[in-house]
Design a protein around this motif. Structure first.
Motif, PDB file in Angstrom:
ATOM      1  N   LEU A  10       0.819  -1.210   0.000  1.00 19.50           N
ATOM      2  CA  LEU A  10       0.000   0.000   0.000  1.00 19.50           C
ATOM      3  C   LEU A  10       0.858   1.268   0.000  1.00 19.50           C
ATOM      4  O   LEU A  10       0.619   2.192  -0.787  1.00 19.50           O
ATOM      5  CB  LEU A  10      -0.941   0.007   1.204  1.00 19.50           C
ATOM      6  CG  LEU A  10      -1.775   1.283   1.370  1.00 19.50           C
ATOM      7  CD1 LEU A  10      -2.681   1.499   0.166  1.00 19.50           C
ATOM      8  CD2 LEU A  10      -2.605   1.224   2.653  1.00 19.50           C
ATOM      9  N   LYS A  11       1.854   1.331   0.878  1.00 24.33           N
ATOM     10  CA  LYS A  11       2.683   2.547   0.940  1.00 24.33           C
ATOM     11  C   LYS A  11       3.444   2.791  -0.356  1.00 24.33           C
ATOM     12  O   LYS A  11       3.444   3.918  -0.872  1.00 24.33           O
ATOM     13  CB  LYS A  11       3.629   2.463   2.138  1.00 24.33           C
ATOM     14  CG  LYS A  11       2.922   2.554   3.485  1.00 24.33           C
ATOM     15  CD  LYS A  11       3.903   2.468   4.648  1.00 24.33           C
ATOM     16  CE  LYS A  11       3.186   2.561   5.980  1.00 24.33           C
ATOM     17  NZ  LYS A  11       4.137   2.425   7.123  1.00 24.33           N
ATOM     18  N   PRO A  12       4.107   1.760  -0.941  1.00 28.09           N
ATOM     19  CA  PRO A  12       4.748   1.987  -2.240  1.00 28.09           C
ATOM     20  C   PRO A  12       3.755   2.399  -3.324  1.00 28.09           C
ATOM     21  O   PRO A  12       4.070   3.231  -4.179  1.00 28.09           O
ATOM     22  CB  PRO A  12       5.389   0.635  -2.564  1.00 28.09           C
ATOM     23  CG  PRO A  12       5.585  -0.020  -1.250  1.00 28.09           C
ATOM     24  CD  PRO A  12       4.438   0.425  -0.397  1.00 28.09           C
ATOM     25  N   LEU A  13       2.564   1.838  -3.280  1.00 28.49           N
ATOM     26  CA  LEU A  13       1.554   2.190  -4.277  1.00 28.49           C
ATOM     27  C   LEU A  13       1.164   3.662  -4.139  1.00 28.49           C
ATOM     28  O   LEU A  13       1.108   4.391  -5.147  1.00 28.49           O
ATOM     29  CB  LEU A  13       0.335   1.286  -4.118  1.00 28.49           C
ATOM     30  CG  LEU A  13      -0.773   1.396  -5.166  1.00 28.49           C
ATOM     31  CD1 LEU A  13      -1.515   0.077  -5.284  1.00 28.49           C
ATOM     32  CD2 LEU A  13      -1.781   2.507  -4.845  1.00 28.49           C
ATOM     33  N   ALA A 227      -2.658   0.838 -11.409  1.00 25.71           N
ATOM     34  CA  ALA A 227      -1.722   0.201 -10.481  1.00 25.71           C
ATOM     35  C   ALA A 227      -2.196  -1.218 -10.205  1.00 25.71           C
ATOM     36  O   ALA A 227      -3.345  -1.419  -9.808  1.00 25.71           O
ATOM     37  CB  ALA A 227      -1.641   0.993  -9.171  1.00 25.71           C
ATOM     38  N   VAL A 228      -1.313  -2.198 -10.431  1.00 30.70           N
ATOM     39  CA  VAL A 228      -1.687  -3.602 -10.292  1.00 30.70           C
ATOM     40  C   VAL A 228      -0.685  -4.306  -9.380  1.00 30.70           C
ATOM     41  O   VAL A 228       0.524  -4.241  -9.619  1.00 30.70           O
ATOM     42  CB  VAL A 228      -1.738  -4.315 -11.655  1.00 30.70           C
ATOM     43  CG1 VAL A 228      -2.267  -5.738 -11.486  1.00 30.70           C
ATOM     44  CG2 VAL A 228      -2.597  -3.546 -12.650  1.00 30.70           C
ATOM     45  N   VAL A 229      -1.203  -4.981  -8.364  1.00 30.55           N
ATOM     46  CA  VAL A 229      -0.385  -5.784  -7.456  1.00 30.55           C
ATOM     47  C   VAL A 229      -0.663  -7.253  -7.760  1.00 30.55           C
ATOM     48  O   VAL A 229      -1.813  -7.699  -7.713  1.00 30.55           O
ATOM     49  CB  VAL A 229      -0.712  -5.472  -5.983  1.00 30.55           C
ATOM     50  CG1 VAL A 229       0.085  -6.403  -5.052  1.00 30.55           C
ATOM     51  CG2 VAL A 229      -0.407  -4.020  -5.659  1.00 30.55           C
ATOM     52  N   SER A 230       0.378  -7.996  -8.086  1.00 30.75           N
ATOM     53  CA  SER A 230       0.227  -9.425  -8.382  1.00 30.75           C
ATOM     54  C   SER A 230       1.080 -10.237  -7.420  1.00 30.75           C
ATOM     55  O   SER A 230       2.019  -9.724  -6.804  1.00 30.75           O
ATOM     56  CB  SER A 230       0.618  -9.729  -9.828  1.00 30.75           C
ATOM     57  OG  SER A 230       1.952  -9.341 -10.072  1.00 30.75           O
ATOM     58  N   PHE A 231       0.753 -11.551  -7.335  1.00 33.50           N
ATOM     59  CA  PHE A 231       1.397 -12.392  -6.337  1.00 33.50           C
ATOM     60  C   PHE A 231       2.084 -13.624  -6.907  1.00 33.50           C
ATOM     61  O   PHE A 231       2.744 -14.337  -6.174  1.00 33.50           O
ATOM     62  CB  PHE A 231       0.380 -12.820  -5.267  1.00 33.50           C
ATOM     63  CG  PHE A 231      -0.028 -11.697  -4.366  1.00 33.50           C
ATOM     64  CD1 PHE A 231       0.662 -11.442  -3.201  1.00 33.50           C
ATOM     65  CD2 PHE A 231      -1.086 -10.869  -4.704  1.00 33.50           C
ATOM     66  CE1 PHE A 231       0.304 -10.395  -2.367  1.00 33.50           C
ATOM     67  CE2 PHE A 231      -1.455  -9.821  -3.892  1.00 33.50           C
ATOM     68  CZ  PHE A 231      -0.757  -9.585  -2.714  1.00 33.50           C
ATOM     69  N   HIS A 232       1.928 -13.897  -8.175  1.00 34.37           N
ATOM     70  CA  HIS A 232       2.703 -15.002  -8.739  1.00 34.37           C
ATOM     71  C   HIS A 232       3.068 -14.679 -10.174  1.00 34.37           C
ATOM     72  O   HIS A 232       2.516 -13.772 -10.804  1.00 34.37           O
ATOM     73  CB  HIS A 232       2.001 -16.349  -8.592  1.00 34.37           C
ATOM     74  CG  HIS A 232       0.697 -16.488  -9.302  1.00 34.37           C
ATOM     75  ND1 HIS A 232       0.603 -16.666 -10.667  1.00 34.37           N
ATOM     76  CD2 HIS A 232      -0.572 -16.496  -8.849  1.00 34.37           C
ATOM     77  CE1 HIS A 232      -0.668 -16.784 -11.012  1.00 34.37           C
ATOM     78  NE2 HIS A 232      -1.406 -16.674  -9.928  1.00 34.37           N
ATOM     79  N   SER A 233       3.995 -15.433 -10.702  1.00 33.75           N
ATOM     80  CA  SER A 233       4.636 -15.087 -11.966  1.00 33.75           C
ATOM     81  C   SER A 233       3.684 -15.086 -13.147  1.00 33.75           C
ATOM     82  O   SER A 233       3.841 -14.282 -14.077  1.00 33.75           O
ATOM     83  CB  SER A 233       5.801 -16.054 -12.237  1.00 33.75           C
ATOM     84  OG  SER A 233       5.332 -17.393 -12.309  1.00 33.75           O
ATOM     85  N   LEU A 234       2.680 -15.965 -13.153  1.00 29.84           N
ATOM     86  CA  LEU A 234       1.763 -16.018 -14.283  1.00 29.84           C
ATOM     87  C   LEU A 234       0.933 -14.742 -14.374  1.00 29.84           C
ATOM     88  O   LEU A 234       0.737 -14.184 -15.465  1.00 29.84           O
ATOM     89  CB  LEU A 234       0.849 -17.238 -14.171  1.00 29.84           C
ATOM     90  CG  LEU A 234       1.549 -18.604 -14.225  1.00 29.84           C
ATOM     91  CD1 LEU A 234       0.543 -19.728 -14.024  1.00 29.84           C
ATOM     92  CD2 LEU A 234       2.282 -18.784 -15.544  1.00 29.84           C
ATOM     93  N   GLU A 235       0.426 -14.259 -13.232  1.00 27.03           N
ATOM     94  CA  GLU A 235      -0.309 -12.994 -13.212  1.00 27.03           C
ATOM     95  C   GLU A 235       0.595 -11.842 -13.630  1.00 27.03           C
ATOM     96  O   GLU A 235       0.227 -11.017 -14.479  1.00 27.03           O
ATOM     97  CB  GLU A 235      -0.819 -12.698 -11.801  1.00 27.03           C
ATOM     98  CG  GLU A 235      -1.909 -13.586 -11.286  1.00 27.03           C
ATOM     99  CD  GLU A 235      -2.222 -13.300  -9.835  1.00 27.03           C
ATOM    100  OE1 GLU A 235      -3.323 -13.666  -9.404  1.00 27.03           O
ATOM    101  OE2 GLU A 235      -1.366 -12.714  -9.120  1.00 27.03           O
TER     102      GLU A 235
END
Length: 322
Positions: A10-13, A227-235
Motif C-alpha cells: 500500500l505505501k509503495p503504491l 496500479a496492479v499488485v500481483s502475487f505469482h509469476s503467471l499474473e
C-alpha cells in the motif's frame, strides 16, 4: 476500526501514484485496505468493486465514515469501465485470493483449513467440487499444469479421478500431498500449486484479468493511473506484457502473436521495473514476499485492443470453460 488484514504494497503504491486525487476505482475491494488508503491520501471518491458480495457486509462497520466518498458496487473487474459510469483518475487491482478469504474455511480456498470444496469468489459459476467431480482426467491435468505449473499434474489428476466424488478441501489436500514428496523445511505446502490452479479455473481469473486491463484502458482519463499488485509469476507476466504492449507505439509482436497493426501508445510506464516490498513490510507482513506492483499512466490516445495471445496468457488445450 482497523482493517482485518494488511493491504500489500500500500505505501509503495501510494508513493507511486502521488498525489492522489479525483475518482479512483478499487477493482478488488476485499477488506477495503486500498480503498481506505486512497481516500485517506486525498482521493475525492473511491468506487469499491468486488465480485464477492460478502465483503460489503463486512465493510459496514467503517464504510459510513467516508460518506458519499466511498461507493460500493458488486461486479467483476472485467466490467469496471461500465460499472464506474464515468471516466476515472485511477484504477487499482490487487490480484488473487485475499487473506480474508483464505481465513474463511467455509469458502474452500485454503488447504490448511478443512471446508467445503468451493473456491468461488462470487457469481453463478460451478464450484471446485462440481468441476473436479465432472471433468475428464486430461482436463484436470491440463488445469494443474498450465494454471499451477505443477509438474506432477498427470499423477495428481489420476488420483483425483480415482477418489471421486470429492467434497472437502482436506480430501483434495491429502490426495495432492500423497502424490508428491514430503516438503523440506521452508518449502511450501505440496498442495499450493494445485489449489492455486483450481481456484484460477473456477473463477476464470486469467480471462478476467485480461478483460480488466483492457477495461481500465477504456475507463481511465488522460493522465489516469493503473496500479496492479500481483502475487505469482503467471499474473505478473500478463500485467507486464499488457503494459509493455500498450506503451509500445510499434506493436511489434512476439512469438505468441503476430505483429499487430500499429496503434498510438495508450500508456506510459513511469518505472522501468516492478516495485517489491521493502524489508520493513516483509517483517510486518510475510504475505508480501512475492508481491509485485506495476504502474502505467494513461495517455490521450484512444483506447485500443490487444490480442490475448500477445500476453502469454496460459490457455488450456481445446475448449475451456468460460
Amino acid at each position: 476500526m482497523a482493517a482485518p488484514h494488511l493491504p500489500v504494497l500500500l505505501k509503495p503504491l501510494l508513493r507511486a501514484v502521488a498525489p492522489v486525487r479525483g475518482t479512483w476505482l478499487d477493482g478488488t475491494f476485499g477488506a477495503g485496505g486500498y480503498a481506505r488508503g486512497l481516500l485517506d491520501a486525498g482521493a475525492d471518491q473511491v468506487i469499491g468493486l468486488d465480485r464477492d458480495p460478502s465483503v460489503f457486509a463486512m465493510a459496514k462497520a467503517w464504510a459510513g465514515d467516508y460518506g458519499e466518498r466511498l461507493r460500493l458496487v458488486e461486479g467483476t473487474f472485467s466490467q469496471l469501465d461500465a460499472l464506474a459510469g464515468a471516466p476515472l483518475d485511477g484504477v487499482v487491482l490487487d490480484l488473487g485470493v485475499s487473506s480474508m478469504q483464505l481465513d474463511q474455511a467455509e469458502r474452500g480456498f485454503s488447504f490448511l483449513r478443512d471446508g467445503p470444496l468451493d473456491m468461488r469468489m462470487g457469481g453463478d459459476v460451478p464450484s471446485a467440487a462440481e468441476l473436479l467431480n465432472s471433468a475428464e482426467q486430461d482436463q484436470i491435468a491440463d488445469v494443474l499444469y498450465h494454471y499451477g505449473e505443477e509438474r506432477a499434474a498427470r499423477r495428481i489428476a489420476k488420483a483425483i479421478v480415482a477418489a471421486r466424488p470429492l467434497t472437502r478441501t482436506s480430501e483434495l489436500a491429502e490426495i495432492v500431498a500423497g502424490c508428491l514428496p514430503r516438503p523440506k523445511p521452508g518449502q511450501s505446502h505440496p498442495a499450493t500449486r494445485s489449489f492455486q490452479a483450481i481456484r484460477i479455473w473456477v473463477n476464470d481469473e486469467f480471462g478476467q484479468l485480461v478483460a480488466a486491463l483492457s477495461a481500465a484502458e477504456r475507463a481511465l482519463k488522460p493522465g489516469g493511473q493503473l496500479a496492479v499488485v500481483s502475487f505469482h509469476s503467471l499474473e505478473d507476466r500478463i500485467v507486464k506484457r499488457f503494459m509493455q504492449a500498450r506503451a509500445d507505439a510499434g506493436g511489434g509482436g512476439n512469438r505468441y502473436a503476430p505483429v499487430q497493426q500499429t496503434q498510438e501508445p495508450a500508456f506510459t510506464l513511469p518505472f522501468r521495473r516492478a516495485v517489491g516490498p521493502d524489508p520493513d513490510e516483509l517483517d510486518e507482513n510475510p504475505r508480501a514476499r512475492s508481491a509485485l506492483l506495476r504502474v502505467a499512466v494513461r495517455t490521450e490516445a484512444p483506447a485500443g485492443s490487444i490480442d490475448a495471445r500477445a500476453l502469454a496468457m496460459p490457455r488450456l488445450p481445446g475448449k475451456e470453460r468460460g
